[in-house]
Design an enzyme around this catalytic site. Structure first.
Site, short mmCIF file in Angstrom:
data_model
loop_
_atom_site.label_atom_id
_atom_site.label_comp_id
_atom_site.label_asym_id
_atom_site.label_seq_id
_atom_site.Cartn_x
_atom_site.Cartn_y
_atom_site.Cartn_z
N LYS A 30 -11.88 -3.65 -1.45
CA LYS A 30 -12.91 -2.62 -1.28
C LYS A 30 -12.56 -1.38 -2.08
O LYS A 30 -13.41 -0.62 -2.48
CB LYS A 30 -13.01 -2.19 0.19
N LYS A 40 -6.30 -9.56 -5.55
CA LYS A 40 -7.40 -10.00 -4.68
C LYS A 40 -8.57 -9.03 -4.82
O LYS A 40 -8.36 -7.85 -5.16
CB LYS A 40 -6.93 -10.10 -3.22
N LYS A 53 0.82 -1.22 0.00
CA LYS A 53 0.00 0.00 0.00
C LYS A 53 0.85 1.26 0.00
O LYS A 53 0.42 2.30 -0.48
CB LYS A 53 -0.95 0.00 1.20
P1 TYM Z 1 -10.29 -6.12 5.86
O1 TYM Z 1 -11.39 -5.14 6.10
O2 TYM Z 1 -9.33 -5.80 4.78
O3 TYM Z 1 -10.90 -7.53 5.58
C1 TYM Z 1 -11.87 -8.14 6.44
C2 TYM Z 1 -11.72 -9.64 6.35
O4 TYM Z 1 -11.93 -10.09 5.01
C3 TYM Z 1 -10.82 -10.86 4.56
N1 TYM Z 1 -10.62 -10.59 3.12
C4 TYM Z 1 -10.72 -11.52 2.18
N2 TYM Z 1 -10.97 -12.84 2.23
C5 TYM Z 1 -11.00 -13.51 1.06
N3 TYM Z 1 -10.79 -12.93 -0.15
C6 TYM Z 1 -10.52 -11.60 -0.25
N4 TYM Z 1 -10.34 -11.03 -1.43
C7 TYM Z 1 -10.48 -10.84 0.95
N5 TYM Z 1 -10.25 -9.52 1.21
C8 TYM Z 1 -10.35 -9.40 2.55
C9 TYM Z 1 -9.65 -10.37 5.39
O5 TYM Z 1 -8.63 -11.35 5.47
C10 TYM Z 1 -10.31 -10.11 6.74
O6 TYM Z 1 -10.39 -11.31 7.49
N6 TYM Z 1 -6.98 -5.02 9.43
C11 TYM Z 1 -8.18 -5.80 9.15
C12 TYM Z 1 -9.27 -5.54 10.17
C13 TYM Z 1 -8.83 -5.71 11.57
C14 TYM Z 1 -8.63 -6.92 12.26
C15 TYM Z 1 -8.24 -6.57 13.56
C16 TYM Z 1 -8.75 -8.27 11.88
C17 TYM Z 1 -8.57 -4.69 12.44
N7 TYM Z 1 -8.22 -5.22 13.63
C18 TYM Z 1 -7.96 -7.54 14.51
C19 TYM Z 1 -8.45 -9.24 12.84
C20 TYM Z 1 -8.07 -8.87 14.14
C21 TYM Z 1 -8.71 -5.44 7.78
O7 TYM Z 1 -8.51 -4.35 7.32
O8 TYM Z 1 -9.50 -6.39 7.21
#
Ligand code: TYM
Length: 321
Positions: free
Chosen positions: A192, A189, A108
């Site tokens: 969003k 991947k 990023k």
């Molecule tokens: P985020 O918002 O990017 O994604 C949320 C969850 O979705 C999964 N994910 C995917 N799974 C399959 N295919 C994809 N293309 C895909 N894109 C995203 C991610 O692996 C995630 O499980 N930093 C984290 C949020 C967070 C968090 C935490 C997670 C903040 N604090 C503590 C666990 C524990 C995030 O931005 O996820």
């Protein structure tokens, strides 16, 4: 066992988030589970305050719409004071090299003229989310694996430097749908940020929009439907989505369709049916602000109460207070 995970409101919730994470969070419904909208994490790149507020509300409604227990959901910034304190202590437990090594930071941050410090320290805040609640399992897709690994490292180091306060968590990554790809470019991947991209299917998309996106999905050369992620990444992605919706394997899904056109139609209908109840419940909730506010306030109180004893212990053993 306590499961905990979060989702960042940097855009609309997409099919990868749903299949790789949210749907699994909703499946088990243990009273100790905690799932949250990580709005603090949405500030690591330039953002608009009003849009952040409205996406936070939307994502919160989608979590409830997916069937997660109202008792188990909260918004991260409702615990901003608690998290801010632990975040600092953990930043002082983490080395610069460890933070700079994170793949998401490198990806990023690459090519950006200026990068917020928060983008570098973002995984430390994730560790604070996890460790403050004493979570033992963190269900995530593969892209978050490395961040959970860092949380493990920081928990161990803190415990051995100052005293046993934190549970050492582990990431739980699903066998299928751990990395759903962009429909227009299977080398990426699904994300969003691809707001305008027809390659991301969003949970709140109407059925016709979903069908249109699948019709335009990139497939590969040849015409044989076969699960081969190396040679046929586009087809393999569609098969993984179909398999995840139907609870089968991608190999079995490949046997159930004859042509690329049939595959696209079948997967589109499976996704429409998979997302329909989530979309309908989320939309109802978005029309009921009083109920959303009530659930949010209750979740915040519960999560803060649960976090405080461990936070106090962490401050005490590390020489503060
Ligand atoms: P985020 O918002 O990017 O994604 C949320 C969850 O979705 C999964 N994910 C995917 N799974 C399959 N295919 C994809 N293309 C895909 N894109 C995203 C991610 O692996 C995630 O499980 N930093 C984290 C949020 C967070 C968090 C935490 C997670 C903040 N604090 C503590 C666990 C524990 C995030 O931005 O996820």
């Amino acid at each position: 066992m306590t499961r905990l995970s979060g989702i960042t409101p940097s855009g609309h919730v997409h099919l990868g988030n749903h299949l790789g994470a949210v749907r699994r969070w909703a499946a088990e419904r243990e009273p100790e589970d905690l799932f949250f909208v990580s709005d603090l994490h949405a500030m690591t790149a330039p953002h608009r305050p009003e849009r952040l507020r409205s996406l936070t509300r939307e994502v919160f409604a989608v979590l409830l719409g997916a069937g997660i227990e109202p008792d188990s959901v909260f918004v991260q910034s409702d615990l901003a004071y608690e998290l801010g304190a632990l975040n600092w202590v953990l930043e002082c437990t983490c080395t610069y090299g460890e933070a700079a090594r994170m793949i998401q930071f490198k990806e990023k941050g690459a090519g950006q003229e200026s990068v917020r410090v928060g983008l570098l320290t973002y995984p430390v805040l994730m560790a604070a989310d996890i460790l403050m609640q004493g979570a033992s399992e963190v269900p995530v897709g593969t892209d978050q694996d490395q961040h959970v690994e860092l949380a493990r490292t920081l928990a161990r180091r803190f415990n051995s430097n100052y005293g046993e306060v934190f549970v050492v968590p582990r990431a739980v990554v699903p066998k299928t749908a751990a990395r759903i790809r962009d429909l227009g470019d299977p080398s990426r991947k699904m994300a969003k940020s691809s707001q305008q991209s027809p390659g991301s299917v969003f949970v709140l998309d109407e059925p016709d929009a979903i069908r249109r996106k699948f019709r335009r999905a990139v497939t590969d050369g040849g015409d044989e439907v076969r699960y081969d992620p190396e040679a046929k990444p586009g087809v393999a992605n569609l098969l993984e989505i179909l398999a995840a919706c139907g609870g089968t394997s991608p190999y079995a899904a490949a046997d159930s369709v004859g042509s690329y056109a049939e595959l696209k139609d079948t997967v589109a209908e499976a996704v429409v049916e998979e997302l329909r109840p989530v979309r309908e419940r989320a939309r109802e909730l978005l029309d009921d602000s009083a109920e959303l506010d009530r659930v949010r306030a209750h979740g915040a109180k519960r999560a803060a109460e649960r976090a405080r004893p461990r936070l106090e212990a962490a401050l005490r053993v590390s020489g503060l207070r």
